[in-house]
Design a protein around this motif. Structure first.
Motif, PDB file in Angstrom:
ATOM      1  N   ALA A 146     -25.408 -11.087  -0.386  1.00  0.00           N
ATOM      2  CA  ALA A 146     -26.282  -9.947  -0.694  1.00  0.00           C
ATOM      3  C   ALA A 146     -27.427  -9.949   0.305  1.00  0.00           C
ATOM      4  O   ALA A 146     -28.136 -10.943   0.449  1.00  0.00           O
ATOM      5  CB  ALA A 146     -26.805 -10.065  -2.112  1.00  0.00           C
ATOM      6  N   ASN A 147     -27.604  -8.841   0.985  1.00  0.00           N
ATOM      7  CA  ASN A 147     -28.654  -8.735   1.989  1.00  0.00           C
ATOM      8  C   ASN A 147     -29.974  -8.245   1.418  1.00  0.00           C
ATOM      9  O   ASN A 147     -31.006  -8.353   2.077  1.00  0.00           O
ATOM     10  CB  ASN A 147     -28.207  -7.804   3.118  1.00  0.00           C
ATOM     11  N   THR A 148     -29.951  -7.699   0.201  1.00  0.00           N
ATOM     12  CA  THR A 148     -31.165  -7.231  -0.459  1.00  0.00           C
ATOM     13  C   THR A 148     -31.142  -7.668  -1.914  1.00  0.00           C
ATOM     14  O   THR A 148     -30.078  -7.962  -2.475  1.00  0.00           O
ATOM     15  CB  THR A 148     -31.274  -5.687  -0.422  1.00  0.00           C
ATOM     16  N   ALA A 149     -32.316  -7.684  -2.527  1.00  0.00           N
ATOM     17  CA  ALA A 149     -32.397  -8.025  -3.942  1.00  0.00           C
ATOM     18  C   ALA A 149     -31.642  -6.997  -4.787  1.00  0.00           C
ATOM     19  O   ALA A 149     -30.996  -7.349  -5.772  1.00  0.00           O
ATOM     20  CB  ALA A 149     -33.857  -8.116  -4.375  1.00  0.00           C
ATOM     21  N   GLU A 150     -31.703  -5.732  -4.400  1.00  0.00           N
ATOM     22  CA  GLU A 150     -30.976  -4.689  -5.132  1.00  0.00           C
ATOM     23  C   GLU A 150     -29.470  -4.936  -5.090  1.00  0.00           C
ATOM     24  O   GLU A 150     -28.783  -4.783  -6.097  1.00  0.00           O
ATOM     25  CB  GLU A 150     -31.297  -3.304  -4.571  1.00  0.00           C
TER      26      GLU A 150
END
Length: 63
Positions: A17-21
């Motif tokens: 996952a590259n973002t928390a979202e």
């Protein structure tokens, strides 16, 4: 499946996952690990690893 944020590794069972979202999308569908962001790990009730701990985990995971 393992969804990880902050410490991507190449493995067929790992989702990077590259973002928390993006990581939040995997809640309830994968084991969640956060590397280097203790606040996010607490918020998501996910496993938290320091960079050093993650490096040790990766050594074990790949063997």
């Amino acid at each position: 499946m393992l969804a990880v944020y902050g410490g991507c590794i190449e493995h067929p069972e790992v989702i990077c996952a590259n973002t928390a979202e993006e990581l939040r999308r995997w809640l309830g569908r994968a084991f969640i690990a956060v590397v280097g962001d203790e606040e996010l790990a607490r918020e998501l009730q996910a496993a938290y690893f320091t960079r050093e701990e993650w490096e040790e985990f990766v050594k074990y995971f790949r063997s």
